[in-house]
Design a protein around this motif. Structure first.
Motif, PDB file in Angstrom:
ATOM      1  N   SER A 155       0.779  -1.281  -0.054  1.00 46.90           N
ATOM      2  CA  SER A 155       0.187   0.105   0.158  1.00 46.90           C
ATOM      3  C   SER A 155       0.768   1.296   0.047  1.00 46.90           C
ATOM      4  N   HIS A 156       2.013   1.096   0.373  1.00 43.19           N
ATOM      5  CA  HIS A 156       3.035   2.520   0.355  1.00 43.19           C
ATOM      6  C   HIS A 156       3.264   2.675  -1.174  1.00 43.19           C
ATOM      7  N   VAL A 157       3.336   1.881  -2.108  1.00 43.80           N
ATOM      8  CA  VAL A 157       3.724   2.028  -3.335  1.00 43.80           C
ATOM      9  C   VAL A 157       2.734   2.078  -4.434  1.00 43.80           C
ATOM     10  N   VAL A 158       1.337   2.141  -4.144  1.00 40.64           N
ATOM     11  CA  VAL A 158       0.444   2.340  -4.926  1.00 40.64           C
ATOM     12  C   VAL A 158      -1.040   2.862  -4.234  1.00 40.64           C
ATOM     13  N   SER A 159      -1.683   3.706  -5.011  1.00 39.41           N
ATOM     14  CA  SER A 159      -2.751   4.301  -4.363  1.00 39.41           C
ATOM     15  C   SER A 159      -3.999   3.955  -5.019  1.00 39.41           C
ATOM     16  N   GLY A 160      -5.151   3.773  -4.132  1.00 38.50           N
ATOM     17  CA  GLY A 160      -6.580   3.525  -4.711  1.00 38.50           C
ATOM     18  C   GLY A 160      -7.515   4.551  -4.680  1.00 38.50           C
ATOM     19  N   SER A 161      -7.089   5.764  -4.215  1.00 33.79           N
ATOM     20  CA  SER A 161      -7.828   7.158  -4.090  1.00 33.79           C
ATOM     21  C   SER A 161      -8.579   7.456  -5.655  1.00 33.79           C
ATOM     22  N   ALA A 162      -7.987   7.484  -6.726  1.00 34.48           N
ATOM     23  CA  ALA A 162      -8.257   7.991  -8.174  1.00 34.48           C
ATOM     24  C   ALA A 162      -9.274   6.904  -8.567  1.00 34.48           C
ATOM     25  N   TRP A 163      -8.928   5.580  -8.241  1.00 34.99           N
ATOM     26  CA  TRP A 163      -9.870   4.602  -8.666  1.00 34.99           C
ATOM     27  C   TRP A 163     -11.191   4.534  -7.975  1.00 34.99           C
ATOM     28  N   LYS A 165     -12.686   7.367  -6.710  1.00 33.43           N
ATOM     29  CA  LYS A 165     -13.471   8.189  -7.363  1.00 33.43           C
ATOM     30  C   LYS A 165     -14.065   8.014  -8.535  1.00 33.43           C
ATOM     31  N   SER A 166     -13.244   7.177  -9.713  1.00 35.71           N
ATOM     32  CA  SER A 166     -13.734   6.784 -10.830  1.00 35.71           C
ATOM     33  C   SER A 166     -14.978   6.036 -10.856  1.00 35.71           C
ATOM     34  N   LEU A 167     -15.161   5.044  -9.569  1.00 35.83           N
ATOM     35  CA  LEU A 167     -16.365   4.458  -9.522  1.00 35.83           C
ATOM     36  C   LEU A 167     -17.615   5.278  -8.999  1.00 35.83           C
ATOM     37  N   GLY A 168     -17.497   6.566  -8.760  1.00 34.73           N
ATOM     38  CA  GLY A 168     -18.410   7.202  -8.323  1.00 34.73           C
ATOM     39  C   GLY A 168     -18.733   7.186  -6.749  1.00 34.73           C
ATOM     40  N   LEU A 169     -17.603   6.772  -6.182  1.00 33.63           N
ATOM     41  CA  LEU A 169     -18.120   6.288  -4.726  1.00 33.63           C
ATOM     42  C   LEU A 169     -17.509   7.409  -3.614  1.00 33.63           C
ATOM     43  N   ASP A 170     -17.961   7.525  -2.763  1.00 32.70           N
ATOM     44  CA  ASP A 170     -17.595   8.549  -1.728  1.00 32.70           C
ATOM     45  C   ASP A 170     -16.390   7.872  -0.978  1.00 32.70           C
ATOM     46  N   SER A 243      -6.365  -6.413 -14.893  1.00 27.20           N
ATOM     47  CA  SER A 243      -5.301  -7.176 -15.109  1.00 27.20           C
ATOM     48  C   SER A 243      -4.185  -6.831 -13.862  1.00 27.20           C
ATOM     49  N   ASP A 244      -4.384  -5.539 -13.477  1.00 25.64           N
ATOM     50  CA  ASP A 244      -3.261  -5.003 -12.439  1.00 25.64           C
ATOM     51  C   ASP A 244      -4.490  -4.430 -11.195  1.00 25.64           C
ATOM     52  N   PRO A 245      -4.995  -5.347 -10.414  1.00 28.67           N
ATOM     53  CA  PRO A 245      -5.876  -4.965  -9.427  1.00 28.67           C
ATOM     54  C   PRO A 245      -5.262  -4.259  -7.976  1.00 28.67           C
ATOM     55  N   ARG A 246      -4.107  -3.937  -7.931  1.00 27.25           N
ATOM     56  CA  ARG A 246      -3.507  -3.384  -6.726  1.00 27.25           C
ATOM     57  C   ARG A 246      -3.976  -2.088  -6.306  1.00 27.25           C
ATOM     58  N   CYS A 247      -4.487  -1.422  -7.154  1.00 29.26           N
ATOM     59  CA  CYS A 247      -5.182  -0.024  -6.597  1.00 29.26           C
ATOM     60  C   CYS A 247      -6.490  -0.458  -5.881  1.00 29.26           C
ATOM     61  N   ALA A 248      -7.210  -1.792  -6.384  1.00 30.75           N
ATOM     62  CA  ALA A 248      -8.358  -2.293  -5.491  1.00 30.75           C
ATOM     63  C   ALA A 248      -8.092  -2.625  -4.174  1.00 30.75           C
ATOM     64  N   TYR A 249      -6.867  -3.453  -3.807  1.00 32.12           N
ATOM     65  CA  TYR A 249      -6.476  -3.747  -2.621  1.00 32.12           C
ATOM     66  C   TYR A 249      -5.939  -2.659  -1.875  1.00 32.12           C
ATOM     67  N   ALA A 250      -5.220  -1.728  -2.496  1.00 30.98           N
ATOM     68  CA  ALA A 250      -4.825  -0.445  -1.783  1.00 30.98           C
ATOM     69  C   ALA A 250      -5.861   0.201  -1.082  1.00 30.98           C
ATOM     70  N   ALA A 251      -7.055   0.161  -1.892  1.00 38.25           N
ATOM     71  CA  ALA A 251      -8.346   1.159  -1.460  1.00 38.25           C
ATOM     72  C   ALA A 251      -9.098   0.402  -0.083  1.00 38.25           C
ATOM     73  N   ALA A 252      -8.734  -0.658  -0.056  1.00 41.71           N
ATOM     74  CA  ALA A 252      -9.729  -1.672   0.910  1.00 41.71           C
ATOM     75  C   ALA A 252      -9.323  -1.190   2.276  1.00 41.71           C
ATOM     76  N   ASP A 253     -10.513  -1.075   3.065  1.00 47.45           N
ATOM     77  CA  ASP A 253     -10.434  -1.302   4.609  1.00 47.45           C
ATOM     78  C   ASP A 253     -10.474  -2.506   4.931  1.00 47.45           C
TER      79      ASP A 253
END
Length: 410
Positions: A155-163, A165-170, A243-253
């Motif tokens: 999580s220190h090398v990839v961010s999920g924040s932009a992803w 927002k692209s899904l229209g979530l708060d 194909s690269d779901p790292r931002c999904a893992y990084a965005a998770a709580d």
């Protein structure tokens, strides 16, 4: 490989091929063309890792498969054949490895090993209990966990924040993430329970994001739409394959997953709820980690109330940010120690070295009785089928004759 779709075992193969190159092993991965999906595929992963990936037409018989794999091995001047999944083990044994001219290594990341799988090859399993069960196997067995590249999956090398927002979530909402194939076999039951469990939470500031595709996607989208409509908010999202779901893992709580996806979530330092195929959920903690790891983050068990069970697990972890942080740090340390890619790749290299030095005609020929037994069972099955067909034909003929005689006397 069995498939060119995005899946745990296939990605494991690509990761291994990339990592063992440092030890002098150049890999060419091949998979059946009819498994190549529309959209993201294993080619995307292989391209990123710099790994050669080729296709071949799926053979319709063992003989055809043996010819096809032998031709591929000859074309690429292979010194060793490594099969992921048991369905191509026999074509490899009869084809490029015939008479022991090339060593054969088998990886079976399923939860059981077919009794008709060759027994005198190097066998790799990903589950501790299989290593224990097969300890007396003639060809040996080696535990190499499905690897996680803890250097990239961080999580220190990839961010999920932009992803997000692209899904229209708060972005202020808590997020539960599942990265999984949406297949009716093995996967869809857990996803269905997760959708219902999150949909029933009183806290509407919790979103569920599901990444993946498969034959259950349409049905699961319909279920998600129903739950969203009942909650009057767009909080359960099927984000499609990545194909690269790292931002999904990084965005998770919190992550819900099984197998390789569960292991990968730990590398990202995320609290993990392990999902079983039949509706079973358990929190990964220091107390449960040894058992869950031994079973490769998987279970066949079911419970009377899986939706309620999951909801009861989710409520306290979603309410306690400190506990999420503690479990996340523990999971990250566990991942680095138990299935980090560098350590697992070194085990694979050692297995390759053993196969090259120890496999030959004698080892190959010791599996011939198994093949003869398989042939015997095949012949018996064909004979029984012919007898059943003959009896059906005879009964039909007799019935037709009786009907004709009755018509004559009427």
């Amino acid at each position: 490989m069995n498939s060119l779709a995005l899946g745990g075992t296939q990605i494991n193969a690509v990761d291994f091929a990339s990592e063992v190159a440092a030890y002098g092993y150049e890999s060419v991965l091949v998979g059946p063309l009819d498994t190549l999906p529309d959209g993201p595929s294993l080619f995307d992963v292989a391209r990123e890792r710099g790994v050669q990936l080729k296709t071949f037409d799926r053979p319709r018989s063992t003989v055809a498969g043996a010819h096809s794999l032998a031709a591929l091995a000859k074309e690429h001047q292979a010194d060793l054949v490594h099969v992921y999944g048991s369905w191509t083990s026999r074509p490899a044994w009869w084809g490029p490895c015939l008479m022991g001219r090339r060593p054969l290594v088998l990886t079976v990341y399923e939860m059981a090993v077919d009794s008709m799988t060759p027994r005198n090859t190097e066998l790799i399993v990903g589950t501790k209990y299989l290593e224990e069960e097969l300890v007396a196997r003639p060809g040996g067995v080696r535990l190499i966990s499905p690897p996680v590249d803890t250097r990239r999956d961080d999580s220190h090398v990839v961010s999920g924040s932009a992803w997000v927002k692209s899904l229209g979530l708060d972005p202020e909402n808590l997020r539960i993430v599942m990265v999984t194939r949406l297949d009716e076999e093995m996967k869809a039951t857990a996803v269905s329970h997760a959708i219902r469990a999150v949909g029933g939470l009183a806290n509407t500031k919790v979103d569920l994001i599901i990444v993946g595709t498969g034959d259950a996607e349409i049905r699961l989208r319909g279920l998600a739409d129903q739950v969203n409509a009942s909650r009057r908010r767009h909080g359960i999202v099927l984000a499609g394959p990545m194909s690269d779901p790292r931002c999904a893992y990084a965005a998770a709580d919190v992550v819900i997953g099984m197998g390789g996806s569960a292991a990968r979530s730990l590398s990202f330092g995320k609290p993990l709820i392990v999902a079983g195929v039949a509706g079973w959920f358990r929190m990964f903690t220091p107390d449960s980690s040894a058992e869950l790891f031994r079973n490769s983050f998987w279970s066949p068990d079911s419970t009377p109330d899986p939706v309620g069970d999951l909801r009861r697990i989710l409520l306290p972890i979603l309410a306690d940010s400190e506990k999420r942080s503690l479990l996340g740090r523990y999971g990250r340390e566990f991942a680095q120690l138990n299935f980090g890619l560098p350590a697992m790749a070194k085990r694979l290299v050692d297995t390759y070295d053993l196969a090259i030095s120890g496999y030959g005609f004698k080892a190959w020929s010791r599996d011939m009785p198994l093949e003869l037994r398989r042939l015997h069972l095949r012949i018996r099955g064909l004979a029984a089928s012919l007898i059943r067909n003959r009896r059906t034909t005879d009964r039909s003929a007799a019935s037709a004759f009786c009907n004709q005689e009755m018509e004559k006397t009427s």
